[in-house]
Design a protein around this motif. Structure first.
Motif, mmCIF file in Angstrom:
data_model
loop_
_atom_site.group_PDB
_atom_site.id
_atom_site.type_symbol
_atom_site.label_atom_id
_atom_site.label_comp_id
_atom_site.label_asym_id
_atom_site.label_seq_id
_atom_site.Cartn_x
_atom_site.Cartn_y
_atom_site.Cartn_z
ATOM 1 N N LEU A 31 0.813 -1.215 0.000
ATOM 2 C CA LEU A 31 0.000 0.000 0.000
ATOM 3 C C LEU A 31 0.847 1.266 0.000
ATOM 4 O O LEU A 31 0.401 2.313 -0.489
ATOM 5 N N VAL A 47 -1.559 4.829 -1.216
ATOM 6 C CA VAL A 47 -2.785 4.367 -0.566
ATOM 7 C C VAL A 47 -2.558 4.241 0.935
ATOM 8 O O VAL A 47 -3.463 4.505 1.736
ATOM 9 N N GLU A 78 -6.456 -3.276 -2.110
ATOM 10 C CA GLU A 78 -5.572 -2.736 -3.149
ATOM 11 C C GLU A 78 -4.135 -3.229 -3.000
ATOM 12 O O GLU A 78 -3.308 -3.030 -3.897
ATOM 13 N N ALA A 79 -3.827 -3.889 -1.896
ATOM 14 C CA ALA A 79 -2.522 -4.522 -1.752
ATOM 15 C C ALA A 79 -2.421 -5.761 -2.641
ATOM 16 O O ALA A 79 -1.317 -6.235 -2.927
#
Length: 236
Positions: A31, A47, A78-79
């Motif tokens: 992230l 992020v 989103e990782a």
């Protein structure tokens, strides 16, 4: 092959994600490397830094440690999979609606040309064949992405003992963070963002921080919040 190799050498299966494969250092590393706004910002803004800002806003507004933890992890998927920008999601929806409209038009034209009277029944059957979500024409690509995203989000919540439904405080803080990011990181533009109505930016400005600093801050905050929330559960 449906898995990705994470920074800690975990084979994370996107189709069958496991909570045991969700590693705190992987989240912090990935992230902090993923840039917001598809990279279209004044500098690298990750992020992870966005997530820390969301948790900070929740804390400033009197939110609990549990809410702060949810805020810190709200973009955790989103990782493992890239986010789709909001305009792209809307374009996919519109393309699917247009495709559905064309197909229905062809079906009705065929029914009319063939002298078939029960056009309404044929139209209803066509909607089922087109496999739309509540007749809204959600595209297959978007539907697959959302299913994967929800699957991964559920195992993140399982790993950290979170309720999969985000609190309202997280959604509010996310919008305040977005308003602040637009002011501080994006070029000036006269267009109004309807989603930001009623969500003014913070008075403070976003700091420029190196990725390794953000990675450590995210990880430290995650461990601190986990310790706090676990102690409160044990005491309950």
């Amino acid at each position: 092959m449906s898995w990705i190799l994470t920074n800690s050498a975990q084979a994370f299966d996107l189709l069958n994600p496991q909570a045991s494969k969700v590693i705190t250092t992987d989240l912090a590393h990935a992230l902090s490397n993923v840039c917001r706004f598809n990279g279209h910002c004044a500098r690298h803004y990750s992020v992870a830094q966005h997530s820390i800002l969301v948790a900070d806003i929740i804390a400033l507004q009197g939110g609990t440690a549990e809410e702060q933890l949810a805020g810190l992890l709200h973009d955790g998927t989103e990782a493992y999979i890239s986010d789709l920008t909001r305009p792209l999601k809307l374009l996919l929806l519109e393309a699917a609606r247009q495709r559905e409209s064309v197909w229905l038009g062809l079906v009705e034209q065929y029914a009319s040309d063939s002298g078939i009277r029960n056009v309404v029944s044929i139209r209803a059957a066509a909607l089922r064949i087109l496999n739309t979500a509540e007749a809204e024409g959600v595209s297959l690509l978007l539907d697959v992405y959302q299913q994967l995203e929800q699957r991964i989000w559920r195992v993140i919540c399982e790993r950290f003992d979170l309720d999969p439904t985000l609190p309202a405080s997280v959604k509010r803080a996310d919008m305040i963070a977005l308003a602040t990011e637009r002011r501080d990181l994006l070029p000036a533009h006269p267009a109004e963002w309807e989603c930001l109505q009623g969500h003014p930016p913070l008075e403070r400005y976003i700091s420029k921080l190196p990725m390794d600093v953000v990675r450590q801050q995210f990880h430290d905050r995650l461990l601190q919040l986990l310790a706090t929330t676990h102690r409160s559960r044990l005491a309950a």
